[in-house]
Design an enzyme around this catalytic site. Structure first.
Site, mmCIF file in Angstrom:
data_model
loop_
_atom_site.group_PDB
_atom_site.id
_atom_site.type_symbol
_atom_site.label_atom_id
_atom_site.label_comp_id
_atom_site.label_asym_id
_atom_site.label_seq_id
_atom_site.Cartn_x
_atom_site.Cartn_y
_atom_site.Cartn_z
ATOM 1 N NE ARG A 124 42.756 24.332 53.660
ATOM 2 C CZ ARG A 124 43.445 24.423 52.868
ATOM 3 N NH1 ARG A 124 44.374 23.303 52.575
ATOM 4 N NH2 ARG A 124 43.658 25.787 52.316
ATOM 5 C CE LYS A 155 39.235 24.219 51.205
ATOM 6 N NZ LYS A 155 39.461 25.760 51.976
ATOM 7 C CG HIS A 181 39.507 25.058 60.494
ATOM 8 N ND1 HIS A 181 40.592 24.887 59.113
ATOM 9 C CD2 HIS A 181 39.337 26.481 59.879
ATOM 10 C CE1 HIS A 181 40.223 25.407 57.968
ATOM 11 N NE2 HIS A 181 39.707 26.942 58.173
ATOM 12 N NE ARG A 197 44.010 25.996 57.658
ATOM 13 C CZ ARG A 197 44.638 25.908 56.525
ATOM 14 N NH1 ARG A 197 45.978 24.635 56.732
ATOM 15 N NH2 ARG A 197 45.322 26.186 55.388
ATOM 16 C CG HIS A 213 46.182 30.529 53.106
ATOM 17 N ND1 HIS A 213 46.496 30.362 54.665
ATOM 18 C CD2 HIS A 213 44.927 29.492 54.170
ATOM 19 C CE1 HIS A 213 45.799 30.839 55.377
ATOM 20 N NE2 HIS A 213 44.900 29.500 55.059
ATOM 21 C CE1 TYR A 257 44.943 31.399 60.758
ATOM 22 C CE2 TYR A 257 45.967 31.983 59.243
ATOM 23 C CZ TYR A 257 44.760 31.620 60.118
ATOM 24 O OH TYR A 257 43.979 30.388 59.350
#
Length: 308
Positions: free
Chosen positions: A160, A184, A254, A257, A280, A289
Site C-alpha cells: 500500500r 493496517k 492502489h 497494487r 489482507h 483478483y
C-alpha cells in the site's frame, strides 16, 4: 457537541483495544460525530433516547451525499459506537444492533495488463538512468532515482502507498531481497522483491538519497524535495505522472497494487500466498483478483477464439 465526552472515550477505547490505525480511527470518529450531530438536530438529548428509527433517518439523509462504500463504513462506525456504549453502561440498550450495512456493488478493480505494466516499468527504468545525456540538476537526478525506486517497489511487492511512505532504510534487507512493512493495525509482514527493484533501490540509496537527506528524515527510505519523509499525496502524483509519460492508462498506487496481485495470480501464485503478501485479513478480499483474471481471460477468448 452534546456527546463529546462519549466520543472521546470511544476513540480512546479504539486506540487501546482495537489496534486501528490513526487514519481509520479519525474516519470512525468523524462518522460517529456526524451521526450524533444529526441526532441532536432530531432533539435527542440523551443517548438512551436514540432509536433505530432515528438512526435510519440519519442514514437516509446522509446517503444523499455519500457513496454506498462511505455509508457502509459510517454504519460500521456507528454500530461500533453504540455497541460500546451498551457494553460500558453508557446506554441501557443498543439501538444500532439491527442497523443494516448498505450493500456495496462488487466492482472489479482497475488493473494494467502485463504488457502495460512492463511498458511502465521500462519507462521508469529509463528515467532513472543517470548516465543518459540530459541537462538536469543533481537534485532532479536524485528525484528520478527516487521515483524509479518507488515504482519498482510498489509493483514488485503490491504494498500500500501508506506502507511505502512509512518505510525506513533498515527495513530493506538486500542479502535476501526482502522489505519489512508495517500495515493496517500496526501488523508487520516481510515481503520479497526482485532484482529490478533491488537495483533501483540501490541506486537511489547510493546516488540519490544522499543529495536530499536532512536531519529530520535520517531514517526514512523515501524523501521529498525538502529532505523530509515523502507523503502519500506526492507518491500518488508520481505514479500518475509516470503512467502518463509511459503512455499507459492513468492509474493510482492502489491500482498498481491491484495489478501486481492479478499478475502474481496469473503467473501461478497461490491465493493464500498472495493474501499473506498483500496483508489482507480476509481471503475474500484477495479472491477479487481471481475475478479480474477471469474477466481478462474472457476478453482474450473473445478476441482469439473464432467461435467465441
Amino acid at each position: 457537541m452534546l456527546f463529546d465526552k462519549s466520543v472521546e472515550a470511544f476513540d480512546t477505547y479504539l486506540k487501546a483495544n482495537r489496534g486501528l490505525s490513526e487514519n481509520t480511527r479519525k474516519a470512525y470518529r468523524g462518522d460517529v460525530e456526524e451521526c450524533l450531530l444529526a441526532l441532536e438536530r432530531l432533539r435527542c438529548r440523551d443517548l438512551n433516547e436514540v432509536t433505530i428509527e432515528d438512526l435510519r433517518m440519519w442514514m437516509a439523509e446522509s446517503s444523499k451525499n455519500h457513496a454506498k462504500s462511505s455509508m457502509a463504513r459510517k454504519t460500521v462506525a456507528v454500530r461500533g459506537f453504540f455497541a460500546w456504549t451498551h457494553e460500558h453502561g453508557v446506554t441501557t440498550t443498543d439501538p444500532a444492533c439491527a442497523l443494516m450495512t448498505p450493500k456495496i456493488p462488487d466492482t472489479l478493480p482497475d488493473v494494467l495488463s502485463e504488457s502495460q505494466a512492463e511498458q511502465l516499468m521500462e519507462r521508469v527504468d529509463e528515467d532513472g538512468e543517470t548516465s543518459q545525456p540530459k541537462e538536469r540538476t543533481m537534485k532532479q537526478q536524485a528525484i528520478e532515482l527516487r521515483d524509479a525506486a518507488m515504482l519498482e517497489l510498489l509493483y514488485a511487492t503490491g504494498m500500500r502507498v501508506a506502507e511505502l511512505v512509512g518505510l525506513d532504510v533498515p527495513d530493506v534487507v538486500f542479502s535476501n531481497r526482502t522489505v519489512k512493512v508495517t500495515g493496517k493495525g500496526n501488523k508487520q509482514r516481510v515481503m520479497p522483491f526482485g532484482a529490478p527493484a533491488q537495483k533501483a533501490i540501490r541506486r537511489w540509496l547510493d546516488d540519490g538519497r544522499p543529495l536530499l537527506v536532512g536531519e529530520q528524515s535520517a531514517a526514512a527510505l523515501f524523501l521529498g524535495r525538502q529532505g523530509k519523509r515523502i507523503d502519500q499525496r506526492m507518491v500518488r502524483r508520481v505514479v500518475h505522472e509516470c503512467a502518463r509519460d509511459a503512455g499507459v492508462p492513468d492509474i493510482s498506487p492502489h491500482a498498481l497494487r491491484h495489478s501486481a496481485a492479478t499478475h502474481m495470480l496469473d503467473g501461478g501464485a497461490d491465493l493464500r500466498e498472495v493474501q499473506e503478501l498483500l496483508g489482507h485479513s480476509s481471503l475474500k478480499t484477495t479472491q477479487r483478483y481471481t475475478h479480474v483474471s477471469i474477466e481478462q481471460l474472457k476478453a482474450r477468448y473473445g478476441q482469439a477464439f473464432p467461435r467465441a
